[in-house]
Design a protein around this motif. Sequence first.
Motif, PDB file in Angstrom:
ATOM      1  N   LYS A  63       0.796  -1.224   0.000  1.00  0.00           N
ATOM      2  CA  LYS A  63       0.000   0.000   0.000  1.00  0.00           C
ATOM      3  C   LYS A  63       0.833   1.281   0.000  1.00  0.00           C
ATOM      4  N   ASN A  64       2.078   1.208   0.443  1.00  0.00           N
ATOM      5  CA  ASN A  64       2.863   2.423   0.693  1.00  0.00           C
ATOM      6  C   ASN A  64       4.246   2.392   0.029  1.00  0.00           C
ATOM      7  N   ILE A  65       4.598   3.526  -0.548  1.00  0.00           N
ATOM      8  CA  ILE A  65       5.905   3.691  -1.174  1.00  0.00           C
ATOM      9  C   ILE A  65       6.505   5.005  -0.706  1.00  0.00           C
ATOM     10  N   VAL A  66       7.762   4.978  -0.294  1.00  0.00           N
ATOM     11  CA  VAL A  66       8.474   6.203   0.063  1.00  0.00           C
ATOM     12  C   VAL A  66       9.286   6.643  -1.155  1.00  0.00           C
ATOM     13  N   ILE A  67       9.168   7.932  -1.495  1.00  0.00           N
ATOM     14  CA  ILE A  67       9.815   8.460  -2.697  1.00  0.00           C
ATOM     15  C   ILE A  67      10.602   9.718  -2.345  1.00  0.00           C
ATOM     16  N   ALA A  68      11.808   9.819  -2.847  1.00  0.00           N
ATOM     17  CA  ALA A  68      12.648  10.984  -2.595  1.00  0.00           C
ATOM     18  C   ALA A  68      11.948  12.267  -3.044  1.00  0.00           C
ATOM     19  N   GLU A  69      12.074  13.301  -2.237  1.00  0.00           N
ATOM     20  CA  GLU A  69      11.356  14.553  -2.480  1.00  0.00           C
ATOM     21  C   GLU A  69      11.620  15.125  -3.870  1.00  0.00           C
ATOM     22  N   SER A  70      12.842  15.055  -4.329  1.00  0.00           N
ATOM     23  CA  SER A  70      13.211  15.672  -5.613  1.00  0.00           C
ATOM     24  C   SER A  70      12.496  15.070  -6.815  1.00  0.00           C
ATOM     25  N   VAL A  71      12.050  13.809  -6.686  1.00  0.00           N
ATOM     26  CA  VAL A  71      11.382  13.159  -7.814  1.00  0.00           C
ATOM     27  C   VAL A  71       9.949  12.745  -7.465  1.00  0.00           C
ATOM     28  N   TYR A  72       9.487  13.197  -6.316  1.00  0.00           N
ATOM     29  CA  TYR A  72       8.158  12.804  -5.830  1.00  0.00           C
ATOM     30  C   TYR A  72       7.050  13.169  -6.818  1.00  0.00           C
ATOM     31  N   ASP A  73       7.051  14.394  -7.316  1.00  0.00           N
ATOM     32  CA  ASP A  73       5.972  14.856  -8.204  1.00  0.00           C
ATOM     33  C   ASP A  73       5.892  14.024  -9.475  1.00  0.00           C
ATOM     34  N   TYR A  74       7.049  13.608  -9.983  1.00  0.00           N
ATOM     35  CA  TYR A  74       7.074  12.784 -11.205  1.00  0.00           C
ATOM     36  C   TYR A  74       6.343  11.464 -10.964  1.00  0.00           C
ATOM     37  N   TYR A  75       6.677  10.784  -9.875  1.00  0.00           N
ATOM     38  CA  TYR A  75       6.078   9.482  -9.606  1.00  0.00           C
ATOM     39  C   TYR A  75       4.615   9.608  -9.177  1.00  0.00           C
ATOM     40  N   LYS A  76       4.261  10.729  -8.588  1.00  0.00           N
ATOM     41  CA  LYS A  76       2.861  10.961  -8.212  1.00  0.00           C
ATOM     42  C   LYS A  76       1.967  10.911  -9.435  1.00  0.00           C
TER      43      LYS A  76
ATOM     44  N   LYS B 235       2.714   9.115 -12.102  1.00  0.00           N
ATOM     45  CA  LYS B 235       2.900   7.832 -12.785  1.00  0.00           C
ATOM     46  C   LYS B 235       2.335   6.631 -12.032  1.00  0.00           C
ATOM     47  N   ILE B 236       2.323   6.703 -10.701  1.00  0.00           N
ATOM     48  CA  ILE B 236       1.968   5.547  -9.885  1.00  0.00           C
ATOM     49  C   ILE B 236       0.570   5.710  -9.295  1.00  0.00           C
ATOM     50  N   ASN B 237      -0.282   4.733  -9.540  1.00  0.00           N
ATOM     51  CA  ASN B 237      -1.640   4.739  -9.000  1.00  0.00           C
ATOM     52  C   ASN B 237      -1.825   3.567  -8.036  1.00  0.00           C
ATOM     53  N   GLY B 238      -2.759   3.722  -7.109  1.00  0.00           N
ATOM     54  CA  GLY B 238      -3.112   2.618  -6.228  1.00  0.00           C
ATOM     55  C   GLY B 238      -2.245   2.466  -4.996  1.00  0.00           C
ATOM     56  N   TYR B 239      -1.338   3.414  -4.775  1.00  0.00           N
ATOM     57  CA  TYR B 239      -0.467   3.378  -3.597  1.00  0.00           C
ATOM     58  C   TYR B 239      -0.536   4.711  -2.863  1.00  0.00           C
ATOM     59  N   ASN B 240      -0.289   4.639  -1.568  1.00  0.00           N
ATOM     60  CA  ASN B 240      -0.070   5.850  -0.786  1.00  0.00           C
ATOM     61  C   ASN B 240       1.393   6.231  -0.936  1.00  0.00           C
ATOM     62  N   LEU B 241       1.641   7.389  -1.529  1.00  0.00           N
ATOM     63  CA  LEU B 241       3.016   7.821  -1.781  1.00  0.00           C
ATOM     64  C   LEU B 241       3.464   8.773  -0.682  1.00  0.00           C
ATOM     65  N   ILE B 242       4.579   8.450  -0.059  1.00  0.00           N
ATOM     66  CA  ILE B 242       5.118   9.226   1.059  1.00  0.00           C
ATOM     67  C   ILE B 242       6.334  10.001   0.583  1.00  0.00           C
ATOM     68  N   LYS B 243       6.308  11.313   0.796  1.00  0.00           N
ATOM     69  CA  LYS B 243       7.442  12.147   0.375  1.00  0.00           C
ATOM     70  C   LYS B 243       8.586  11.969   1.370  1.00  0.00           C
ATOM     71  N   GLY B 244       9.683  11.404   0.902  1.00  0.00           N
ATOM     72  CA  GLY B 244      10.805  11.083   1.768  1.00  0.00           C
ATOM     73  C   GLY B 244      11.972  12.038   1.621  1.00  0.00           C
ATOM     74  N   GLU B 245      13.031  11.720   2.339  1.00  0.00           N
ATOM     75  CA  GLU B 245      14.251  12.522   2.270  1.00  0.00           C
ATOM     76  C   GLU B 245      14.926  12.349   0.913  1.00  0.00           C
ATOM     77  N   ASP B 246      15.720  13.331   0.553  1.00  0.00           N
ATOM     78  CA  ASP B 246      16.542  13.195  -0.639  1.00  0.00           C
ATOM     79  C   ASP B 246      17.855  12.516  -0.287  1.00  0.00           C
ATOM     80  N   PRO B 247      18.334  11.668  -1.196  1.00  0.00           N
ATOM     81  CA  PRO B 247      19.688  11.163  -1.023  1.00  0.00           C
ATOM     82  C   PRO B 247      20.682  12.267  -1.335  1.00  0.00           C
ATOM     83  N   SER B 248      21.946  12.020  -1.080  1.00  0.00           N
ATOM     84  CA  SER B 248      22.979  12.967  -1.499  1.00  0.00           C
ATOM     85  C   SER B 248      23.977  12.247  -2.382  1.00  0.00           C
ATOM     86  N   VAL B 249      24.825  12.991  -3.020  1.00  0.00           N
ATOM     87  CA  VAL B 249      25.644  12.429  -4.079  1.00  0.00           C
ATOM     88  C   VAL B 249      26.711  11.467  -3.574  1.00  0.00           C
ATOM     89  N   LYS B 250      27.146  11.639  -2.332  1.00  0.00           N
ATOM     90  CA  LYS B 250      28.265  10.840  -1.840  1.00  0.00           C
ATOM     91  C   LYS B 250      27.788   9.602  -1.082  1.00  0.00           C
TER      92      LYS B 250
END
Length: 224
Positions: A50-63, A65-80
């Motif tokens: 039911k639930n997917i955590v998605i990095a904030e920077s790409v959250y809107d894109y997946y919102k 694209k993805i149906n039927g799940y509760n999408l949780i806006k998560g932390e962003d990774p960093s480059v290192k």
Amino acid sequence: MLIISYKASEEFKVFLKANDIEFILTTPNPKLDPRIDDHPDLSLFKLDDKNIVIAESVYDYYKEKINGYNLIKGEDPSVKYPHDAIYNVVRFKDYYIHNDFTESHIKKYFKENEIKHLKVKQGYCRCSIIPLRESLITADFGIYKALKDEINIDLVDQDEIVLDGFDQGFLGGCCGLINNNLIFTGDISKHKAFFKIKEICDKHKIDLIYPDLDLIDYGSLICL
């Protein structure tokens, strides 16, 4: 449905379509190294059905694209490293496998649901492990050594896997389980571990499906 890299070859997409497998392409994550900004397992994590955590920077894109799940806006990774791998976690039964740098929403979910942490030193856990329903497969001896007394895990031979911009890719980063099929991005039969992987999958009634292409680490294929 699978989430696959936006860098995946047209031949691989044709292969998926020929096997009636629908897919969503990733979008570049601007917080990651451009060489791996396409990897699904560095930008999102499926907590459960039911639930997917998605990095904030790409959250809107997946919102969109993805149906039927509760999408949780998560932390962003960093480059290192290891902070680029905060989503690169393996959930297996009542355990999760990762180092100490797990994304906070994911870690909170596991704590609230009494999912035990099996700690390993490797940050790229999902890339380094093939999770099946009843067992795990890895070519990383450190992971195998850390987990072998806790859960059902098999060690297989390492071999060359293409990862653009790097010397070596990861076995778990070139496949994903969907239903009873373990799908690879390329010809796994040419890999040193093929017969061991096939033996394990046959035992669990899982079919291996792969195209006649080079085996490429595009990041783990995530099944929705």
